[in-house]
Motif scaffolding. Sequence first.
Motif, PDB file in Angstrom:
ATOM      1  N   PHE A 136       7.056   1.654  88.153  1.00 52.23           N
ATOM      2  CA  PHE A 136       6.737   2.980  87.624  1.00 52.23           C
ATOM      3  C   PHE A 136       5.704   3.714  88.482  1.00 52.23           C
ATOM      4  CE2 PHE A 136       8.475   0.928  83.873  1.00 52.23           C
ATOM      5  CZ  PHE A 136       9.174   1.948  83.246  1.00 52.23           C
ATOM      6  N   ALA A 137       5.403   3.162  89.659  1.00 55.00           N
ATOM      7  CA  ALA A 137       4.324   3.721  90.484  1.00 55.00           C
ATOM      8  C   ALA A 137       4.526   5.199  90.793  1.00 55.00           C
ATOM      9  CB  ALA A 137       4.177   2.924  91.770  1.00 55.00           C
ATOM     10  N   ASP A 138       5.778   5.639  90.933  1.00 54.36           N
ATOM     11  CA  ASP A 138       6.046   7.044  91.239  1.00 54.36           C
ATOM     12  C   ASP A 138       6.413   7.848  89.997  1.00 54.36           C
ATOM     13  OD1 ASP A 138       8.430   5.761  90.813  1.00 54.36           O
ATOM     14  OD2 ASP A 138       9.516   6.790  92.425  1.00 54.36           O
ATOM     15  N   ARG A 139       6.232   7.238  88.824  1.00 51.81           N
ATOM     16  CA  ARG A 139       6.589   7.921  87.573  1.00 51.81           C
ATOM     17  C   ARG A 139       5.444   7.817  86.556  1.00 51.81           C
ATOM     18  NH1 ARG A 139      11.792   4.986  85.829  1.00 51.81           N
ATOM     19  NH2 ARG A 139      11.041   3.357  87.239  1.00 51.81           N
ATOM     20  N   LEU A 140       4.219   7.863  87.038  1.00 53.22           N
ATOM     21  CA  LEU A 140       3.064   7.785  86.157  1.00 53.22           C
ATOM     22  C   LEU A 140       2.654   9.194  85.709  1.00 53.22           C
ATOM     23  CD1 LEU A 140       0.863   5.158  88.057  1.00 53.22           C
ATOM     24  CD2 LEU A 140       2.422   4.769  86.136  1.00 53.22           C
ATOM     25  N   ARG A 141       2.361   9.319  84.406  1.00 59.20           N
ATOM     26  CA  ARG A 141       1.964  10.617  83.847  1.00 59.20           C
ATOM     27  C   ARG A 141       0.566  10.469  83.249  1.00 59.20           C
ATOM     28  NH1 ARG A 141       6.779  13.462  82.966  1.00 59.20           N
ATOM     29  NH2 ARG A 141       5.427  15.294  83.090  1.00 59.20           N
ATOM     30  N   PRO A 142      -0.453  10.966  83.939  1.00 62.69           N
ATOM     31  CA  PRO A 142      -1.829  10.830  83.415  1.00 62.69           C
ATOM     32  C   PRO A 142      -2.080  11.790  82.244  1.00 62.69           C
ATOM     33  CG  PRO A 142      -1.833  12.050  85.489  1.00 62.69           C
ATOM     34  CD  PRO A 142      -0.417  11.597  85.269  1.00 62.69           C
ATOM     35  N   LEU A 143      -2.694  11.256  81.193  1.00 65.23           N
ATOM     36  CA  LEU A 143      -2.936  12.049  79.987  1.00 65.23           C
ATOM     37  C   LEU A 143      -4.309  11.707  79.414  1.00 65.23           C
ATOM     38  CD1 LEU A 143      -1.846  13.961  77.712  1.00 65.23           C
ATOM     39  CD2 LEU A 143      -0.980  11.882  76.587  1.00 65.23           C
ATOM     40  N   THR A 144      -5.065  12.721  79.059  1.00 66.26           N
ATOM     41  CA  THR A 144      -6.345  12.549  78.380  1.00 66.26           C
ATOM     42  C   THR A 144      -6.244  13.158  76.986  1.00 66.26           C
ATOM     43  OG1 THR A 144      -7.667  12.540  80.403  1.00 66.26           O
ATOM     44  CG2 THR A 144      -8.779  13.200  78.383  1.00 66.26           C
ATOM     45  N   PRO A 166      -5.851   1.168  80.789  1.00 70.76           N
ATOM     46  CA  PRO A 166      -6.103   2.384  80.000  1.00 70.76           C
ATOM     47  C   PRO A 166      -6.244   2.091  78.516  1.00 70.76           C
ATOM     48  CG  PRO A 166      -3.770   2.225  80.531  1.00 70.76           C
ATOM     49  CD  PRO A 166      -4.448   1.094  81.258  1.00 70.76           C
ATOM     50  N   ASP A 167      -6.752   3.096  77.793  1.00 75.99           N
ATOM     51  CA  ASP A 167      -6.855   2.962  76.340  1.00 75.99           C
ATOM     52  C   ASP A 167      -5.466   2.792  75.722  1.00 75.99           C
ATOM     53  OD1 ASP A 167      -9.621   3.233  76.328  1.00 75.99           O
ATOM     54  OD2 ASP A 167      -9.524   5.413  76.190  1.00 75.99           O
ATOM     55  N   ASN A 168      -4.520   3.634  76.162  1.00 74.85           N
ATOM     56  CA  ASN A 168      -3.150   3.579  75.646  1.00 74.85           C
ATOM     57  C   ASN A 168      -2.155   3.657  76.790  1.00 74.85           C
ATOM     58  OD1 ASN A 168      -4.785   5.059  73.296  1.00 74.85           O
ATOM     59  ND2 ASN A 168      -3.024   4.051  72.377  1.00 74.85           N
ATOM     60  N   LEU A 169      -0.997   3.069  76.544  1.00 75.71           N
ATOM     61  CA  LEU A 169       0.068   3.089  77.546  1.00 75.71           C
ATOM     62  C   LEU A 169       1.394   3.272  76.833  1.00 75.71           C
ATOM     63  CD1 LEU A 169       0.199   2.584  80.701  1.00 75.71           C
ATOM     64  CD2 LEU A 169       1.051   0.310  80.133  1.00 75.71           C
ATOM     65  N   TRP A 170       2.156   4.276  77.247  1.00 72.85           N
ATOM     66  CA  TRP A 170       3.508   4.481  76.716  1.00 72.85           C
ATOM     67  C   TRP A 170       4.516   4.333  77.847  1.00 72.85           C
ATOM     68  CZ3 TRP A 170       3.322   9.815  73.704  1.00 72.85           C
ATOM     69  CH2 TRP A 170       2.525   9.682  72.562  1.00 72.85           C
ATOM     70  N   ILE A 171       5.508   3.509  77.653  1.00 70.44           N
ATOM     71  CA  ILE A 171       6.708   3.586  78.483  1.00 70.44           C
ATOM     72  C   ILE A 171       7.709   4.364  77.647  1.00 70.44           C
ATOM     73  CG2 ILE A 171       8.551   2.329  79.637  1.00 70.44           C
ATOM     74  CD1 ILE A 171       6.670   0.011  80.047  1.00 70.44           C
ATOM     75  N   TRP A 172       7.934   5.595  78.066  1.00 68.20           N
ATOM     76  CA  TRP A 172       8.700   6.536  77.231  1.00 68.20           C
ATOM     77  C   TRP A 172       9.683   7.272  78.125  1.00 68.20           C
ATOM     78  CZ3 TRP A 172       6.674  11.660  74.752  1.00 68.20           C
ATOM     79  CH2 TRP A 172       7.483  11.998  73.660  1.00 68.20           C
ATOM     80  N   GLY A 173      10.966   7.060  77.832  1.00 67.19           N
ATOM     81  CA  GLY A 173      11.983   7.629  78.700  1.00 67.19           C
ATOM     82  C   GLY A 173      11.909   6.986  80.070  1.00 67.19           C
ATOM     83  N   ASP A 174      11.879   7.811  81.122  1.00 65.66           N
ATOM     84  CA  ASP A 174      11.834   7.297  82.490  1.00 65.66           C
ATOM     85  C   ASP A 174      10.423   7.209  83.042  1.00 65.66           C
ATOM     86  OD1 ASP A 174      14.615   7.105  82.606  1.00 65.66           O
ATOM     87  OD2 ASP A 174      14.844   9.195  83.256  1.00 65.66           O
ATOM     88  N   SER A 175       9.435   7.555  82.236  1.00 66.11           N
ATOM     89  CA  SER A 175       8.068   7.646  82.761  1.00 66.11           C
ATOM     90  C   SER A 175       7.116   6.719  82.021  1.00 66.11           C
ATOM     91  CB  SER A 175       7.552   9.089  82.646  1.00 66.11           C
ATOM     92  OG  SER A 175       8.369   9.976  83.378  1.00 66.11           O
ATOM     93  N   MET A 176       5.970   6.518  82.655  1.00 62.94           N
ATOM     94  CA  MET A 176       4.898   5.758  82.028  1.00 62.94           C
ATOM     95  C   MET A 176       3.702   6.695  81.845  1.00 62.94           C
ATOM     96  SD  MET A 176       2.919   2.324  83.292  1.00 62.94           S
ATOM     97  CE  MET A 176       4.164   1.245  82.596  1.00 62.94           C
ATOM     98  N   TYR A 177       3.221   6.802  80.603  1.00 65.66           N
ATOM     99  CA  TYR A 177       2.101   7.669  80.282  1.00 65.66           C
ATOM    100  C   TYR A 177       0.827   6.830  80.215  1.00 65.66           C
ATOM    101  CZ  TYR A 177       5.667  11.123  79.199  1.00 65.66           C
ATOM    102  OH  TYR A 177       6.722  11.999  79.290  1.00 65.66           O
ATOM    103  N   VAL A 178      -0.092   7.124  81.118  1.00 66.19           N
ATOM    104  CA  VAL A 178      -1.370   6.424  81.198  1.00 66.19           C
ATOM    105  C   VAL A 178      -2.394   7.298  80.465  1.00 66.19           C
ATOM    106  CG1 VAL A 178      -3.135   5.479  82.724  1.00 66.19           C
ATOM    107  CG2 VAL A 178      -0.709   5.376  83.379  1.00 66.19           C
TER     108      VAL A 178
END
Length: 830
Positions: free
Chosen positions: A747-755, A702-714
Amino acid sequence: MIDFGSLVGATKEIASYDLDALFSSLDVKGTHTEPRPAQREAMAELTARNGEKDLILKISTGAGKTTVGLLYLLGHMKLTKAPAVYLCPTVQLIEQVLEEAKKLGISAHEYPSGEPYPSPACMRGDSIIVCTYEKLFNARTTFNRAGIMPCAIVLDDAHAGVEIVRKQYTLSLQGDAYLELLDILDSSCGSYARTSWKDIKNGDPTRFLEIPHWIWSDHLKAIESALHNRREEQDFVFVWPYLQEILKYCRCVVNGTGAEIAPEVLPTHFVRSFAQARHRLYMSATLADDSLLTREFGASVSAATTPILPPSDRGLGERMILAPSLVDPTLDRQFIIELCVELAKLHNVVVLTSSGELAADWVAAGASYFVGENFAAGVNLLRKPESGLRFAVFSQRYDGVDLPDDACRVLVIDGIPYGAGLIDTQDQELSLMPGGVRNKTIFRIEQGMGRPVRSHADFAVVLLAGQELTTYVGRKDVLDAMTSDTRNQLQLSVEMAELIQKSNPDKPGIAVRTVIDQCLNRDPGWKNYYNTKVRDVAKNAVNIDQIKINLANEEREAHVQSMNNGAIDAKPRFHKAISTSGLGDQELGIYLQRLSRITYQFDPAEAIKLQQNARDYCLATSTPPAVPKKLIVSGAKTVAEKFLIWFNKFSSVNAAVLEAKRISEKLDLNAKHHHVEAAIQSLGEALGADSSRPENEYNEGPDNLWIWGDSMYVIEAKNENKTTLNKADSGQLHDSLQWACENYPLFADRLRPLTVAKVWQASKDAHYDPETRVLTQEGCDAIGLALVQLCLKMATTLPVLRVPATVHEEMINFKLSPEQFFGNYTKKIE
């Protein structure tokens, strides 16, 4: 007429090198009858060490280093009857040197541009040659043609000289030459960096790419042939002869409008008159790091580790350095522009900007803009009260501008002085890393701030404009790399910001103007305060970094040896120096990439391994083929702890507030997508996330990736979409989620997709994950404001209470916890 000469016999030429005795023999003007204490100390040490080839003299501006440099040359010239050369950064400084020589009774002549030969008196060793660095360092230098082999050379403002000489070794490509280079590199670079290369080919001036050295080497024959065919063109004639045999050891940076090619280390050994001079004196008033002189000019290790530092040198003149935005964030760049309009009614105000674009704002406010050939004219007008010029702006002029006394009482540094070239711009992301790039930026800042204070008795106000600059000089690591005088004055500016806040908290702008007037009107209380805080502080012993200087020498030797077809022997020695220098991760990565470039010429497989190691340590280096990704990990620290680490890296709380404001302003979805990606990365870091840009770093993900708290933001940036989010966009986000699953299975079950986009409507053929959210401009504005408000709250919190538990609570209060992000700042895709 009495023949006095016949009474005492023929005049005896100097039989030994003694600068004090030499000074006493001169027919000096009344203003120069006795050397100052610092001059006498410098002369004594130069006399004692006259047998050494290289010497470094560090003495404050206005302390008389020009006199010392002229005496140094005269002494060697009289002993050898060979030419001696005084190098200056600008023509204006040549005039000052000639005037000083006249007052001392020393014969000196300018060797100007366009003249094939110097004065006959100079060739006989009876008069000193005075010229610019450009006159000596160019591929068709008349020094070689005239057969000038100096007995001694003085390099005045030597650190500024490095910048000038680097330009002389830099080949700039525009037009057809640039397009031909793009065509040669198209296939390889298109595969290496698809998005960046597409933007560059589309003419995007904001998109930069440094060509990986293995791609550069693989296409070297075609590049050499294309460039050599243009050797007689105006842009090539003074540079190409230097580069044609060492192109493999050059860097190349391209953007959407042009390209630059320059050697990693300056090949000054190609200039015989410089390399074979028997004596060289490097003189400078600024910069704590002398390893640069060793790396670029080949100054000896002994000279760099034992610089001449006259004990009686009284240091810099008085500078009141103020960053109004540290007093109150509302006192921004526009406030400074309006303030300077008023100040210019009473005092000369000079603005140094990093670009013509920034200069335009000052011109609109009434400043006169001087650029190119008009630069010297502007300086002369400022120095003449009768000219009527009180408000002037220069761009990319941080050295060679002498504006003493009333010529400049208020100086503004507007923006971080990165430099004007493509390579300088490309290196901006390295500007906060230890080592050369950061130190080059610091040097420009120190040089710029020294322009209005040209003697110990001089005084001026220096204003720092722009949040980026104020934040930069507010970093602890940047302050530590500055000279002690500048560091003390900047630390004083932080104290003064707090004093000004308290003096008139309701009207901070008036408070700033009041304290400026105290300096300019010579308030006794201010002068006493300044002396107590800066001048009376005991000077610390100069910290000589022997390891850094040795590394600079080994790096230079490795490149010189490689240029002489000795890369296979240079590699192990340079590798050992890198391994034993105790470098931090980021800097270690940069050095390993330089080693990889050398190694690739004889062992490509080993070179790629070194490049992989470089990438492991520093993500700003080039990604080698099939590099194993060094993925970010969340670690054991909480979000609040990571926020505090980010907040505490600044030397003042207001500098952290300014950085938050800068991030907020960069969250502009009208900007180019890669600028938005960079802003999202910075936002993540400030919010306590482990933030990265996989697509930029690995050409996948992805363009950006955050590991933030318990989740990963893609995160995918689609801010350039104007109407809807389409099928290709949803497919890209789907692929990025799959990439995250494969590389971060935990993090496979904790991915948060964001545009990140201006729109949140999807076209009918788009297939987005139902959990996808959109961060719009409204959300960017809101979260940027919340970050600024959190930092303001932390700035007013007592340090003892600035702990993770408090931060965690306040992040919830300002709706900045990971759990609150989607609900407060994003929209559901429609």
